[in-house]
Structure formats: C-alpha cells, structure tokens
Motif scaffolding. Structure first.
Motif, PDB file in Angstrom:
ATOM      1  N   VAL A 200     -13.054   4.890   9.932  1.00 62.49           N
ATOM      2  CA  VAL A 200     -12.356   3.714   9.425  1.00 62.49           C
ATOM      3  C   VAL A 200     -12.765   3.558   7.973  1.00 62.49           C
ATOM      4  O   VAL A 200     -13.962   3.568   7.655  1.00 62.49           O
ATOM      5  CB  VAL A 200     -12.722   2.451  10.242  1.00 62.49           C
ATOM      6  N   GLY A 201     -11.791   3.441   7.100  1.00 59.14           N
ATOM      7  CA  GLY A 201     -12.086   3.351   5.675  1.00 59.14           C
ATOM      8  C   GLY A 201     -11.478   2.138   5.021  1.00 59.14           C
ATOM      9  O   GLY A 201     -10.540   1.527   5.538  1.00 59.14           O
ATOM     10  N   VAL A 202     -12.046   1.814   3.873  1.00 60.93           N
ATOM     11  CA  VAL A 202     -11.532   0.762   2.993  1.00 60.93           C
ATOM     12  C   VAL A 202     -11.185   1.434   1.674  1.00 60.93           C
ATOM     13  O   VAL A 202     -11.985   2.208   1.132  1.00 60.93           O
ATOM     14  CB  VAL A 202     -12.576  -0.356   2.778  1.00 60.93           C
ATOM     15  N   LEU A 203      -9.997   1.135   1.162  1.00 66.67           N
ATOM     16  CA  LEU A 203      -9.562   1.692  -0.112  1.00 66.67           C
ATOM     17  C   LEU A 203      -9.875   0.724  -1.247  1.00 66.67           C
ATOM     18  O   LEU A 203      -9.687  -0.487  -1.113  1.00 66.67           O
ATOM     19  CB  LEU A 203      -8.067   1.985  -0.084  1.00 66.67           C
ATOM     20  N   ALA A 204     -10.342   1.269  -2.357  1.00 61.83           N
ATOM     21  CA  ALA A 204     -10.592   0.485  -3.557  1.00 61.83           C
ATOM     22  C   ALA A 204      -9.251   0.142  -4.220  1.00 61.83           C
ATOM     23  O   ALA A 204      -8.206   0.693  -3.859  1.00 61.83           O
ATOM     24  CB  ALA A 204     -11.486   1.270  -4.518  1.00 61.83           C
ATOM     25  N   GLN A 205      -9.300  -0.728  -5.190  1.00 66.05           N
ATOM     26  CA  GLN A 205      -8.072  -1.128  -5.908  1.00 66.05           C
ATOM     27  C   GLN A 205      -7.333   0.059  -6.511  1.00 66.05           C
ATOM     28  O   GLN A 205      -6.116   0.060  -6.583  1.00 66.05           O
ATOM     29  CB  GLN A 205      -8.421  -2.134  -7.020  1.00 66.05           C
ATOM     30  N   ASP A 206      -8.080   1.071  -6.963  1.00 71.65           N
ATOM     31  CA  ASP A 206      -7.445   2.232  -7.595  1.00 71.65           C
ATOM     32  C   ASP A 206      -6.960   3.275  -6.588  1.00 71.65           C
ATOM     33  O   ASP A 206      -6.490   4.341  -6.969  1.00 71.65           O
ATOM     34  CB  ASP A 206      -8.378   2.866  -8.623  1.00 71.65           C
ATOM     35  N   GLY A 207      -7.086   2.983  -5.279  1.00 68.15           N
ATOM     36  CA  GLY A 207      -6.601   3.881  -4.249  1.00 68.15           C
ATOM     37  C   GLY A 207      -7.624   4.877  -3.744  1.00 68.15           C
ATOM     38  O   GLY A 207      -7.372   5.577  -2.774  1.00 68.15           O
ATOM     39  N   ARG A 208      -8.784   4.958  -4.415  1.00 73.42           N
ATOM     40  CA  ARG A 208      -9.840   5.838  -3.914  1.00 73.42           C
ATOM     41  C   ARG A 208     -10.585   5.148  -2.778  1.00 73.42           C
ATOM     42  O   ARG A 208     -10.435   3.962  -2.551  1.00 73.42           O
ATOM     43  CB  ARG A 208     -10.808   6.203  -5.044  1.00 73.42           C
ATOM     44  N   LEU A 209     -11.392   5.908  -2.079  1.00 75.43           N
ATOM     45  CA  LEU A 209     -12.168   5.364  -0.971  1.00 75.43           C
ATOM     46  C   LEU A 209     -13.309   4.493  -1.478  1.00 75.43           C
ATOM     47  O   LEU A 209     -14.086   4.914  -2.338  1.00 75.43           O
ATOM     48  CB  LEU A 209     -12.742   6.499  -0.124  1.00 75.43           C
ATOM     49  N   ALA A 210     -13.412   3.288  -0.939  1.00 71.96           N
ATOM     50  CA  ALA A 210     -14.556   2.417  -1.224  1.00 71.96           C
ATOM     51  C   ALA A 210     -15.625   2.609  -0.164  1.00 71.96           C
ATOM     52  O   ALA A 210     -16.826   2.581  -0.467  1.00 71.96           O
ATOM     53  CB  ALA A 210     -14.113   0.958  -1.274  1.00 71.96           C
ATOM     54  N   SER A 211     -15.197   2.814   1.081  1.00 71.33           N
ATOM     55  CA  SER A 211     -16.164   3.045   2.156  1.00 71.33           C
ATOM     56  C   SER A 211     -15.493   3.746   3.321  1.00 71.33           C
ATOM     57  O   SER A 211     -14.287   3.641   3.521  1.00 71.33           O
ATOM     58  CB  SER A 211     -16.791   1.734   2.631  1.00 71.33           C
ATOM     59  N   ILE A 212     -16.338   4.454   4.063  1.00 74.50           N
ATOM     60  CA  ILE A 212     -15.942   5.050   5.342  1.00 74.50           C
ATOM     61  C   ILE A 212     -17.044   4.711   6.333  1.00 74.50           C
ATOM     62  O   ILE A 212     -18.231   4.888   6.044  1.00 74.50           O
ATOM     63  CB  ILE A 212     -15.800   6.582   5.259  1.00 74.50           C
TER      64      ILE A 212
ATOM     65  N   MET B 203       0.842  -1.176   0.000  1.00 79.60           N
ATOM     66  CA  MET B 203       0.000   0.000   0.000  1.00 79.60           C
ATOM     67  C   MET B 203       0.886   1.237   0.000  1.00 79.60           C
ATOM     68  O   MET B 203       1.839   1.334   0.749  1.00 79.60           O
ATOM     69  CB  MET B 203      -0.889  -0.002   1.254  1.00 79.60           C
ATOM     70  N   THR B 204       0.535   2.180  -0.864  1.00 80.04           N
ATOM     71  CA  THR B 204       1.223   3.463  -0.824  1.00 80.04           C
ATOM     72  C   THR B 204       0.666   4.278   0.342  1.00 80.04           C
ATOM     73  O   THR B 204      -0.346   3.923   0.935  1.00 80.04           O
ATOM     74  CB  THR B 204       1.035   4.235  -2.148  1.00 80.04           C
ATOM     75  N   ASP B 205       1.321   5.359   0.669  1.00 80.93           N
ATOM     76  CA  ASP B 205       0.901   6.190   1.797  1.00 80.93           C
ATOM     77  C   ASP B 205      -0.536   6.678   1.585  1.00 80.93           C
ATOM     78  O   ASP B 205      -0.805   7.409   0.621  1.00 80.93           O
ATOM     79  CB  ASP B 205       1.855   7.366   1.935  1.00 80.93           C
ATOM     80  N   PRO B 206      -1.474   6.299   2.465  1.00 84.52           N
ATOM     81  CA  PRO B 206      -2.873   6.710   2.290  1.00 84.52           C
ATOM     82  C   PRO B 206      -3.177   8.115   2.815  1.00 84.52           C
ATOM     83  O   PRO B 206      -4.304   8.595   2.671  1.00 84.52           O
ATOM     84  CB  PRO B 206      -3.636   5.659   3.096  1.00 84.52           C
ATOM     85  N   THR B 207      -2.195   8.783   3.401  1.00 86.92           N
ATOM     86  CA  THR B 207      -2.453  10.103   3.975  1.00 86.92           C
ATOM     87  C   THR B 207      -3.014  11.090   2.953  1.00 86.92           C
ATOM     88  O   THR B 207      -3.970  11.812   3.268  1.00 86.92           O
ATOM     89  CB  THR B 207      -1.183  10.645   4.652  1.00 86.92           C
ATOM     90  N   PRO B 208      -2.491  11.149   1.718  1.00 91.07           N
ATOM     91  CA  PRO B 208      -3.080  12.089   0.752  1.00 91.07           C
ATOM     92  C   PRO B 208      -4.558  11.802   0.446  1.00 91.07           C
ATOM     93  O   PRO B 208      -5.344  12.737   0.272  1.00 91.07           O
ATOM     94  CB  PRO B 208      -2.214  11.910  -0.501  1.00 91.07           C
ATOM     95  N   VAL B 209      -4.948  10.534   0.416  1.00 86.20           N
ATOM     96  CA  VAL B 209      -6.355  10.189   0.179  1.00 86.20           C
ATOM     97  C   VAL B 209      -7.210  10.700   1.334  1.00 86.20           C
ATOM     98  O   VAL B 209      -8.280  11.290   1.131  1.00 86.20           O
ATOM     99  CB  VAL B 209      -6.527   8.666   0.002  1.00 86.20           C
ATOM    100  N   VAL B 210      -6.753  10.487   2.552  1.00 82.60           N
ATOM    101  CA  VAL B 210      -7.502  10.944   3.721  1.00 82.60           C
ATOM    102  C   VAL B 210      -7.548  12.469   3.749  1.00 82.60           C
ATOM    103  O   VAL B 210      -8.596  13.064   4.043  1.00 82.60           O
ATOM    104  CB  VAL B 210      -6.891  10.371   5.015  1.00 82.60           C
TER     105      VAL B 210
ATOM    106  N   ASP C  80      -3.533   5.903  10.284  1.00 81.18           N
ATOM    107  CA  ASP C  80      -3.042   4.556  10.559  1.00 81.18           C
ATOM    108  C   ASP C  80      -3.586   3.660   9.451  1.00 81.18           C
ATOM    109  O   ASP C  80      -4.763   3.781   9.076  1.00 81.18           O
ATOM    110  CB  ASP C  80      -3.540   4.105  11.936  1.00 81.18           C
ATOM    111  N   ALA C  81      -2.764   2.765   8.935  1.00 75.39           N
ATOM    112  CA  ALA C  81      -3.214   1.955   7.803  1.00 75.39           C
ATOM    113  C   ALA C  81      -2.524   0.601   7.776  1.00 75.39           C
ATOM    114  O   ALA C  81      -1.399   0.452   8.245  1.00 75.39           O
ATOM    115  CB  ALA C  81      -2.921   2.687   6.492  1.00 75.39           C
ATOM    116  N   HIS C  82      -3.245  -0.366   7.227  1.00 72.66           N
ATOM    117  CA  HIS C  82      -2.672  -1.656   6.869  1.00 72.66           C
ATOM    118  C   HIS C  82      -3.564  -2.274   5.804  1.00 72.66           C
ATOM    119  O   HIS C  82      -4.765  -1.990   5.726  1.00 72.66           O
ATOM    120  CB  HIS C  82      -2.527  -2.583   8.086  1.00 72.66           C
ATOM    121  N   ASN C  83      -2.953  -3.082   4.968  1.00 74.01           N
ATOM    122  CA  ASN C  83      -3.660  -3.705   3.855  1.00 74.01           C
ATOM    123  C   ASN C  83      -4.460  -2.635   3.112  1.00 74.01           C
ATOM    124  O   ASN C  83      -3.891  -1.666   2.666  1.00 74.01           O
ATOM    125  CB  ASN C  83      -4.504  -4.878   4.341  1.00 74.01           C
ATOM    126  N   ASP C  84      -5.758  -2.790   3.011  1.00 77.12           N
ATOM    127  CA  ASP C  84      -6.575  -1.785   2.322  1.00 77.12           C
ATOM    128  C   ASP C  84      -7.414  -0.956   3.293  1.00 77.12           C
ATOM    129  O   ASP C  84      -8.391  -0.337   2.918  1.00 77.12           O
ATOM    130  CB  ASP C  84      -7.488  -2.447   1.286  1.00 77.12           C
TER     131      ASP C  84
END
Length: 120
Positions: free
Chosen positions: A99-111, A1-8, A73-77
C-alpha cells in the motif's frame, strides 16, 4: 489522480535493477527524497536507505525477479498492488501486498508492505 500504474511498475523495476547506478537513478525518479518503506522485516528511509534495503534483498536472493501479480488499485493519493518475488520462471518464494502514498509530484512518498508468503 493520473494513472498510477507507471509509478508502481517503476517501483517494481527498482527491485529488479541489479546495477547499482541504474537502481539509484530509478529510486531518485520514483521516490520522494524523504520517502519511506516499511514491512514486517525491514525498512528504508530516503533514497540511500531505500537503495541499501533493496540491495540487501538482492544479495540475499540473487537472481530473483519481482513482478506485479495483479492490477494497481488507487484512489486519492493511495495505491495498492500485489507482487511476487522468486527465480525467473519458477514458483515465487515471497509474495505480498503493498500500500503506497503518492507525493504531490506523483512519486512515492511511502510504501507499507504486507507479506503473505515468506520462506521458512
């Protein structure tokens, strides 16, 4: 996983985008098309539903600003982070943990939001 901070951080920026066109663009760039938000008080599904939900919060709390209050804080997706909402420069009236789940393309799938502090 790349750094999810920019998505958040883009997610937080959506809550602060009061121009409807800017907010819709941020939603489209940050959320999967079938993304979903859920907390104890509201829910939104898809880009239009998430945009409408955020517009409703902005109408109820005009001029309030959302900010991230801790590290991502992140792990896996999965991601989790804390946030606060209130008038700029004042004590926040609302705070919680998402708490979120990231989609395959790195965008948010759910919060899924948990509210720790809400106005009476």
């Amino acid at each position: 996983m790349t750094d999810p901070t920019p998505v958040v951080d883009r997610y937080i920026a959506i809550w602060n985008a009061t121009d409807p066109e800017d907010r819709r663009d941020l939603v489209a760039g940050s959320w999967a098309e079938d993304g979903a938000y859920l907390d104890p008080l509201m829910k939104g599904e898809g880009h239009a539903g998430i945009d409408a939900m955020i517009a409703g919060v902005q109408a109820r709390f005009p001029g309030f600003v959302m900010s991230r209050t801790g590290p991502v804080d992140a792990h896996n997706d999965r991601v989790r982070f804390t946030w606060a909402l209130g008038p700029a420069g004042a004590e926040p009236l609302v705070a919680g943990l998402d708490v979120g789940v990231l989609a395959q393309d790195g965008r948010l799938a759910s919060i899924t939001g948990f509210l720790d502090k809400v106005p009476g």
